[in-house]
Design a protein around this motif. Structure first.
Motif, PDB file in Angstrom:
ATOM      1  N   ASN A   1       1.013  -1.198   0.015  1.00  0.00           N
ATOM      2  CA  ASN A   1      -0.048   0.006   0.089  1.00  0.00           C
ATOM      3  C   ASN A   1       0.966   1.259   0.067  1.00  0.00           C
ATOM      4  OD1 ASN A   1      -2.494  -1.454  -0.043  1.00  0.00           O
ATOM      5  ND2 ASN A   1      -2.731  -1.152   1.951  1.00  0.00           N
TER       6      ASN A   1
ATOM      7  N   ILE B   1       1.915   1.822  -3.460  1.00  0.00           N
ATOM      8  CA  ILE B   1       0.635   2.376  -4.482  1.00  0.00           C
ATOM      9  C   ILE B   1       0.555   3.842  -3.962  1.00  0.00           C
ATOM     10  CG2 ILE B   1      -1.625   2.352  -4.475  1.00  0.00           C
ATOM     11  CD1 ILE B   1      -1.380  -0.578  -4.475  1.00  0.00           C
ATOM     12  N   GLN B   2       0.706   3.953  -2.642  1.00  0.00           N
ATOM     13  CA  GLN B   2       0.704   5.559  -2.203  1.00  0.00           C
ATOM     14  C   GLN B   2       1.523   6.536  -3.118  1.00  0.00           C
ATOM     15  OE1 GLN B   2      -1.920   7.027  -1.333  1.00  0.00           O
ATOM     16  NE2 GLN B   2      -2.583   6.307   0.660  1.00  0.00           N
TER      17      GLN B   2
ATOM     18  N   LEU C   1       3.230   5.531  -5.705  1.00  0.00           N
ATOM     19  CA  LEU C   1       3.073   5.891  -7.079  1.00  0.00           C
ATOM     20  C   LEU C   1       2.025   7.037  -7.395  1.00  0.00           C
ATOM     21  CD1 LEU C   1       3.402   3.928  -9.934  1.00  0.00           C
ATOM     22  CD2 LEU C   1       1.061   3.685  -9.591  1.00  0.00           C
ATOM     23  N   LEU C   2       0.972   7.002  -6.534  1.00  0.00           N
ATOM     24  CA  LEU C   2      -0.054   7.956  -6.935  1.00  0.00           C
ATOM     25  C   LEU C   2       0.317   9.293  -6.595  1.00  0.00           C
ATOM     26  CD1 LEU C   2      -3.214   6.328  -5.346  1.00  0.00           C
ATOM     27  CD2 LEU C   2      -2.898   6.851  -7.671  1.00  0.00           C
ATOM     28  N   ALA C   3       1.271   9.553  -5.589  1.00  0.00           N
ATOM     29  CA  ALA C   3       1.984  10.565  -5.206  1.00  0.00           C
ATOM     30  C   ALA C   3       2.673  11.132  -6.389  1.00  0.00           C
ATOM     31  CB  ALA C   3       2.885  10.687  -4.032  1.00  0.00           C
TER      32      ALA C   3
ATOM     33  N   ASN D   1       2.439  10.511  -9.483  1.00  0.00           N
ATOM     34  CA  ASN D   1       1.500  10.830 -10.601  1.00  0.00           C
ATOM     35  C   ASN D   1       0.810  12.186 -10.232  1.00  0.00           C
ATOM     36  OD1 ASN D   1      -0.306  10.261 -12.853  1.00  0.00           O
ATOM     37  ND2 ASN D   1      -1.932  10.285 -11.363  1.00  0.00           N
ATOM     38  N   ALA D   2       0.514  12.349  -9.094  1.00  0.00           N
ATOM     39  CA  ALA D   2       0.042  13.724  -8.655  1.00  0.00           C
ATOM     40  C   ALA D   2       1.030  14.757  -8.883  1.00  0.00           C
ATOM     41  CB  ALA D   2      -0.359  13.824  -7.235  1.00  0.00           C
TER      42      ALA D   2
ATOM     43  N   MET E   1       1.323  15.640 -12.643  1.00  0.00           N
ATOM     44  CA  MET E   1       0.022  16.226 -13.123  1.00  0.00           C
ATOM     45  C   MET E   1      -0.044  17.833 -12.676  1.00  0.00           C
ATOM     46  SD  MET E   1      -1.941  14.237 -14.943  1.00  0.00           S
ATOM     47  CE  MET E   1      -0.947  12.996 -15.430  1.00  0.00           C
ATOM     48  N   LEU E   2       0.434  17.921 -11.494  1.00  0.00           N
ATOM     49  CA  LEU E   2       0.158  19.451 -10.744  1.00  0.00           C
ATOM     50  C   LEU E   2       1.334  20.106 -11.072  1.00  0.00           C
ATOM     51  CD1 LEU E   2      -1.471  18.531  -7.687  1.00  0.00           C
ATOM     52  CD2 LEU E   2      -2.643  19.440  -9.708  1.00  0.00           C
TER      53      LEU E   2
ATOM     54  N   LEU F   1      -7.246   3.660  -1.001  1.00  0.00           N
ATOM     55  CA  LEU F   1      -6.406   3.825   0.080  1.00  0.00           C
ATOM     56  C   LEU F   1      -6.807   5.625   0.411  1.00  0.00           C
ATOM     57  CD1 LEU F   1      -3.102   2.414  -1.187  1.00  0.00           C
ATOM     58  CD2 LEU F   1      -4.790   1.419   0.300  1.00  0.00           C
TER      59      LEU F   1
ATOM     60  N   HIS G   1      -6.848  12.218  -5.345  1.00  0.00           N
ATOM     61  CA  HIS G   1      -5.922  11.646  -6.578  1.00  0.00           C
ATOM     62  C   HIS G   1      -6.816  11.549  -7.790  1.00  0.00           C
ATOM     63  CE1 HIS G   1      -2.010  11.005  -4.801  1.00  0.00           C
ATOM     64  NE2 HIS G   1      -2.561  10.453  -3.929  1.00  0.00           N
TER      65      HIS G   1
ATOM     66  N   ILE H   1      -7.112  15.054  -9.116  1.00  0.00           N
ATOM     67  CA  ILE H   1      -5.895  15.678  -9.886  1.00  0.00           C
ATOM     68  C   ILE H   1      -5.644  14.988 -11.017  1.00  0.00           C
ATOM     69  CG2 ILE H   1      -3.425  15.475  -9.388  1.00  0.00           C
ATOM     70  CD1 ILE H   1      -3.902  15.755  -6.275  1.00  0.00           C
TER      71      ILE H   1
ATOM     72  N   TRP I   1      -0.057  13.378 -20.978  1.00  0.00           N
ATOM     73  CA  TRP I   1      -0.262  14.050 -19.996  1.00  0.00           C
ATOM     74  C   TRP I   1      -1.623  14.681 -19.800  1.00  0.00           C
ATOM     75  CZ3 TRP I   1      -0.871  19.310 -18.744  1.00  0.00           C
ATOM     76  CH2 TRP I   1      -0.706  19.853 -17.530  1.00  0.00           C
TER      77      TRP I   1
END
Lengths: 274, 305
Positions: free
Chosen positions: A8, A11-12, A14-16, A18-19, A22-23, B104, B110, B113, B171
């Motif tokens: 987990n 995965i977190q 990975l998502l971070a 990705n964020a 993006m941002l 999660l 997310h 975003i 993107w």
């Protein structure tokens, strides 16, 4: 289960990541909007020396940016009003009254879902030209209305069919006209479907570039995405102003999206799944 | 109960409800679409069809080297765009959807975003990345310089220009397939996933053997939309590489070629609605036929699994 927390965590992470991907570009865009050329060149990643609105002020005074923005608002609002009004009317007839050509009419609207209207741009151009609507906001609005009607009719027909017939019957028994029944009893219940239909069409219309590029040539009628191309060409050596223009152009829809993210996501992804 | 109103009044009311919608659809969808097939067989004089010339426009587009060379090169680029987006954008979207499926803490944020760039205009996104990829002051090369890599003029080099625009597209759009996959994954019953877990399936097996076949309907939508999007590609390459697909046509795609042919490039300024119509009709037929075939094959696959 063993190893679950680690997984987990991965995965977190990975998502971070990705964020961040993006941002961060959007963050740099906003920060660069406050910078001078020298600052952008010397320290591209740092915060601006000051948050003075110099670049934004130049956009306001030296460019037609506000005019482009206003044109986009007018064109989008008028298109959405027509899409929802005409779409609701047609859907109401198809959903609530049995009539002989009902299936055919509904097919006619739904066939529009399959047509990539952009590939019919040449005959559209000729059509608008014949009607005297080239280089007018009205011409754009009518094309967008045609583009949006099929999905609006589809969503609203589906929704209006689910309303119970007893509602209409009791209104009729009390002597209400068909118009009154529709406006006062039935349509208020269909509001959620109208909102979905509007949002689904708002984003593509607001962001559209191709139709204005072909149909609009007067600078005073250009929409925001189209105006942006003019502006990016004129200021191509003034990077801070360019970033300010992009930031201001992205601002309205981003704010609306953040406020209504659930409806935006539902509207846009459902639009694809239809 | 009151007596029913006369039927002609009811008919009039229904006609009133349908009239505006039908009028707009007829004038701006049905009529143009039908004429576009007709116009492709004509030679144009300005904006007016002039003489009927049979299949000459089609022959030029497909066989005459002055047009055909560009047509086939552009088609090749569109195919590269499609393949690259399927692998990178949609592959990544599937991974992101799987990560979001775990629900999660923070997964909703997310979701918001990853979808944010999707609501921005391709014009904004294209210009933004054009500035970022700028060889002089762009942050991409500045970031690479930090780790000692000397960046290229990405959009100015024939070998990298198309890739740079494809990256920008990924993107911009990755959130869209991600949330379509996620919606598909969320429809899979909890019991199915639990049962798989109890049978000892790890994440890799879950992702490739259990979930993948069950999200086949979502995959169908993503493939078809990516296909249509890739072969109608216009706004991003127009903004980032210009109407001619610079440098040297390395980013030229069918959408740009169609625009140049029909409405004239900056250099020639000539409108050619005849050849333009033929190209549009060919693109339309190609998209319609391949989509229909692909839909059949993909739907059959859905039922099988």
């Amino acid at each position: 289960m063993k190893g679950e927390p680690i997984k987990n965590g991965l995965i977190q992470a990975l998502l971070a990541l990705n964020a961040f991907v993006m941002l961060y570009p959007l963050f740099v865009m906003v920060m660069s909007a406050f910078k001078s050329n020298a600052e952008i060149f010397d320290s591209p990643f740092s915060l601006p020396a000051s948050f003075a609105l110099t670049n934004a002020a130049r956009m306001w005074s030296d460019t037609s940016f506000m005019l482009y923005l206003l044109n986009s608002v007018i064109v989008t609002a008028a298109s959405l009003a027509l899409i929802v009004a005409f779409g609701t009317m047609a859907a109401y007839a198809i959903a609530r009254y049995p009539f002989r050509l009902s299936a055919l009419v509904s097919m006619f609207f739904l066939a529009g879902l399959m047509v990539p209207l952009k590939l019919a741009i040449i005959p559209l151009f000729i059509q608008l030209n014949a009607l005297g609507l080239i280089d007018t906001r009205a011409g754009l609005v009518l094309v967008y209305t045609a583009m949006g009607l099929p999905s609006a009719v589809f969503i609203l027909t589906g929704f209006l069919r689910t309303l119970p017939a007893e509602l209409e019957e009791s209104a009729r028994i009390e002597g209400a006209t068909e118009l009154r029944t529709m406006l006062q009893i039935m349509l208020p219940l269909a509001r959620p479907a109208m909102i979905i239909a509007a949002i689904q069409n708002a984003v593509p219309i607001w962001n559209d570039f191709f139709f204005p590029l072909v149909f609009i040539s007067s600078d005073r009628l250009k929409t925001l995405p189209q105006g942006l191309t003019v502006f990016m060409g004129e200021y191509n050596t003034d990077w801070g102003v360019l970033f300010a223009g992009l930031t201001l152009a992205a601002l309205p829809i981003s704010l609306l999206y953040i406020a209504l993210s659930r409806q935006f996501i539902a509207g846009l992804t459902q639009g694809a799944i239809k | 109960m009151k007596p029913r109103r006369p039927p002609w009044r009811r008919g009039l009311w229904i006609a009133f409800l349908l009239a505006p919608g039908l009028a707009v659809m007829t004038l701006f969808v049905a009529a143009p679409l039908l004429s576009s097939f007709r116009y492709a067989f004509y030679n144009f004089h300005g904006v007016l069809p002039d003489t009927f010339i049979g299949l000459a426009n089609f022959r030029d587009i497909l066989l005459d080297p002055t047009y055909a060379d560009t047509t086939w090169r552009a088609l090749g680029h569109n195919a590269i765009v499609f393949a690259a987006l399927m692998l990178t954008q949609n592959g990544l979207a599937y991974l992101i959807a799987f990560a979001l499926l775990k629900a999660l803490p923070g997964h909703r944020i997310h979701q918001v975003i990853v979808f944010l760039p999707v609501v921005l205009s391709a014009v904004i996104v294209g210009f933004l990345w054009k500035l970022f990829l700028h060889p002089l002051f762009g942050i991409v090369n500045a970031a690479l310089a930090l780790v000692g890599i000397h960046g290229l003029p990405w959009l100015g080099d024939e070998r990298t220009a198309l890739g740079a625009i494809i990256f920008t597209n990924a993107w911009h759009w990755v959130g869209f397939p991600a949330l379509i996959f996620l919606a598909g994954m969320q429809r899979i019953s909890k019991e199915t996933l639990e049962a798989a877990r109890i049978d000892g399936a790890d994440d890799r097996v879950l992702m490739t053997r259990i979930i993948w076949p069950l999200v086949a309907p979502s995959a169908t939508i993503v493939v078809i939309l990516t296909f249509i999007g890739s072969f109608n590609w216009f706004e991003l390459p127009y903004v980032m590489a210009g109407a001619t697909g610079s440098p040297g046509g390395a980013t030229d795609v069918l959408g740009l070629f169609f625009y140049r042919t029909a409405f004239g490039s900056a250099s020639s300024g000539l409108q050619d609605f005849g050849h333009g119509s033929a190209l549009a009709v060919l693109m339309f037929l190609f998209l319609a036929i391949v989509s229909a075939l692909a839909l059949r094959i993909l739907r059959a696959r859905e039922i099988e699994t």
